[in-house]
Every structure is written in structure tokens, then in C-alpha cells.
Motif scaffolding. Sequence first.
Motif, PDB file in Angstrom:
ATOM      1  N   LEU A   7       0.798  -1.215   0.000  1.00 37.72           N
ATOM      2  CA  LEU A   7       0.000   0.000   0.000  1.00 37.72           C
ATOM      3  C   LEU A   7       0.837   1.274   0.000  1.00 37.72           C
ATOM      4  O   LEU A   7       0.419   2.290  -0.548  1.00 37.72           O
ATOM      5  CB  LEU A   7      -0.923   0.026   1.224  1.00 37.72           C
ATOM      6  N   PHE A   8       1.990   1.252   0.647  1.00 35.90           N
ATOM      7  CA  PHE A   8       2.770   2.472   0.853  1.00 35.90           C
ATOM      8  C   PHE A   8       4.232   2.234   0.515  1.00 35.90           C
ATOM      9  O   PHE A   8       4.734   1.131   0.666  1.00 35.90           O
ATOM     10  CB  PHE A   8       2.693   2.918   2.320  1.00 35.90           C
ATOM     11  N   LYS A   9       4.912   3.298   0.106  1.00 39.44           N
ATOM     12  CA  LYS A   9       6.367   3.216  -0.064  1.00 39.44           C
ATOM     13  C   LYS A   9       7.035   3.288   1.307  1.00 39.44           C
ATOM     14  O   LYS A   9       7.947   2.531   1.606  1.00 39.44           O
ATOM     15  CB  LYS A   9       6.854   4.357  -0.973  1.00 39.44           C
ATOM     16  N   VAL A  10       6.587   4.199   2.144  1.00 36.60           N
ATOM     17  CA  VAL A  10       7.036   4.275   3.537  1.00 36.60           C
ATOM     18  C   VAL A  10       5.804   4.007   4.391  1.00 36.60           C
ATOM     19  O   VAL A  10       4.838   4.758   4.338  1.00 36.60           O
ATOM     20  CB  VAL A  10       7.634   5.662   3.870  1.00 36.60           C
ATOM     21  N   LYS A  59      12.771  -3.506  -0.223  1.00 42.92           N
ATOM     22  CA  LYS A  59      13.489  -2.773  -1.266  1.00 42.92           C
ATOM     23  C   LYS A  59      13.974  -1.426  -0.739  1.00 42.92           C
ATOM     24  O   LYS A  59      13.500  -0.930   0.277  1.00 42.92           O
ATOM     25  CB  LYS A  59      12.591  -2.584  -2.482  1.00 42.92           C
ATOM     26  N   LYS A  60      14.900  -0.864  -1.455  1.00 41.09           N
ATOM     27  CA  LYS A  60      15.476   0.418  -1.072  1.00 41.09           C
ATOM     28  C   LYS A  60      14.366   1.462  -0.914  1.00 41.09           C
ATOM     29  O   LYS A  60      13.474   1.556  -1.750  1.00 41.09           O
ATOM     30  CB  LYS A  60      16.471   0.868  -2.141  1.00 41.09           C
ATOM     31  N   GLY A  61      14.425   2.197   0.177  1.00 42.40           N
ATOM     32  CA  GLY A  61      13.419   3.228   0.452  1.00 42.40           C
ATOM     33  C   GLY A  61      12.284   2.747   1.335  1.00 42.40           C
ATOM     34  O   GLY A  61      11.528   3.545   1.867  1.00 42.40           O
ATOM     35  N   GLU A  62      12.125   1.444   1.495  1.00 42.30           N
ATOM     36  CA  GLU A  62      11.086   0.911   2.381  1.00 42.30           C
ATOM     37  C   GLU A  62      11.635   0.805   3.802  1.00 42.30           C
ATOM     38  O   GLU A  62      12.822   0.540   3.999  1.00 42.30           O
ATOM     39  CB  GLU A  62      10.627  -0.463   1.909  1.00 42.30           C
ATOM     40  N   ILE A  94      17.017  -6.113  -0.587  1.00 46.35           N
ATOM     41  CA  ILE A  94      17.047  -6.499  -1.989  1.00 46.35           C
ATOM     42  C   ILE A  94      17.008  -5.233  -2.829  1.00 46.35           C
ATOM     43  O   ILE A  94      16.077  -4.443  -2.716  1.00 46.35           O
ATOM     44  CB  ILE A  94      15.842  -7.413  -2.328  1.00 46.35           C
ATOM     45  N   GLU A  95      18.004  -5.045  -3.632  1.00 44.71           N
ATOM     46  CA  GLU A  95      18.046  -3.860  -4.493  1.00 44.71           C
ATOM     47  C   GLU A  95      17.101  -4.047  -5.671  1.00 44.71           C
ATOM     48  O   GLU A  95      16.976  -5.141  -6.196  1.00 44.71           O
ATOM     49  CB  GLU A  95      19.469  -3.642  -5.008  1.00 44.71           C
ATOM     50  N   PRO A  96      16.436  -2.974  -6.097  1.00 45.18           N
ATOM     51  CA  PRO A  96      15.541  -3.068  -7.254  1.00 45.18           C
ATOM     52  C   PRO A  96      16.290  -3.327  -8.545  1.00 45.18           C
ATOM     53  O   PRO A  96      17.418  -3.067  -8.687  1.00 45.18           O
ATOM     54  CB  PRO A  96      14.826  -1.720  -7.284  1.00 45.18           C
TER      55      PRO A  96
END
Length: 196
Positions: free
Chosen positions: A136-139, A164-167, A194-196
Motif C-alpha cells: 500500500l505504501f512506499k514508507v 526494497k530500497k526506500g522501504e 534487496i536492491e531493485p
Amino acid sequence: MSPRVYGIMHRVHHAYTDTEKDPHSPSFDKTVLAMMWRTSVTYVGILRNRATVDPKFTRNVPEWTSFDLWGNTWWSRILWSCIYISLYIIFAPSAWWFLLIPFHIAMGPIHGVIINWFAHKYGNINFETDNTSRNLFKVDLLMLGEGYHNNHHKFPSRSNFAMKKGEFDPIYPVVLLFEKLKIIRMNNQKDVLIEP
């Protein structure tokens, strides 16, 4: 709410996601209310030992019968409601905050709807799965990491739902603290970003 029944229902949800056997699925239920009703009926059936549950879903789930039954009484609900109201009386900076009390008291069902309905209908997909789970959300501060539902369905045993990066899963540091304090014991697992 009974932690034991919650654990069992969660296992059933993962085993039968988006099928008729899923205790909460927007793929099977046509409306949010229909899903909530079926979830409630399933919950009470397991709590009262009226539902037949495959032993694989109950294995290693702690059973505290009196605690589970107490948590499902009106006395327990009234007590928790009084605690929430008291906290608002003590800490609310203005009267407008009191409008949040009904949402706070009903946070269990509200949270269930957000994750079990909306996180299977809307959002992003990080990983291909055999179900409709989505992030639902990135953060995810609002759902404390559970909004990373697609991540969770892909890796259901991970204690860190961010992948993933940013989460960021804000509960994962709490889990690590509890393990360090020996309140819980985690299985050995690799929590790799895990990198995108």
C-alpha cells in the motif's frame, strides 16, 4: 482479540489466499462488510472450538485459554475502551482529538479492513505471487510495516517486511530489541535488503 486465533487465521490466510477457504479475501467476498462478517464468523468458530482446524495451522501456536476467552469478552472491550478514553482525557491537547476515540476503539477491525481488503486490491507489486497481495505504501508508518503486504506474502517468515530500497518497517527495530532483551527468539534468517 485472541492472539492464538489471530495466529491460526493468519496461517490459514497464507495457505488459502484469495480462495473460498481464505478467512478474509476481497477476491471471494463482494463487499468489505461481507469480508468482515466472514472473518468474524471464522474467528468465533475457532475461538469457541466450533470450527475444525487442520492441525498444521495450530502447531506451535501458544494456547492461553483463559487469556484468549477474556480478550473476547465485553468486559475486556469496555476496559480497553476506558483505558483509551482515559489516555485521551489526560493527553489530548484539544477537544477535537476526542473525535478519534471511536477509531481508536475500533482499530482492530479498521486495521483488518485496510490490510485484508485494500492491500489485496490497491497498491504496488514488488514480487510476483500467486495471489492479489500488494504494497500500500512506499514508507509504511500508518500500518507499522504491514502495508508491505506483497512483500509479506512473498516472504511470510521474514520479520522485516521492508524489502526494497526506500522501504522501512518501523516494527523491525522493536523486534530486534525484543530479541536482544530475550523477550522473543527469532529463527535464523537472512534479512537482506534487496536492491531493485
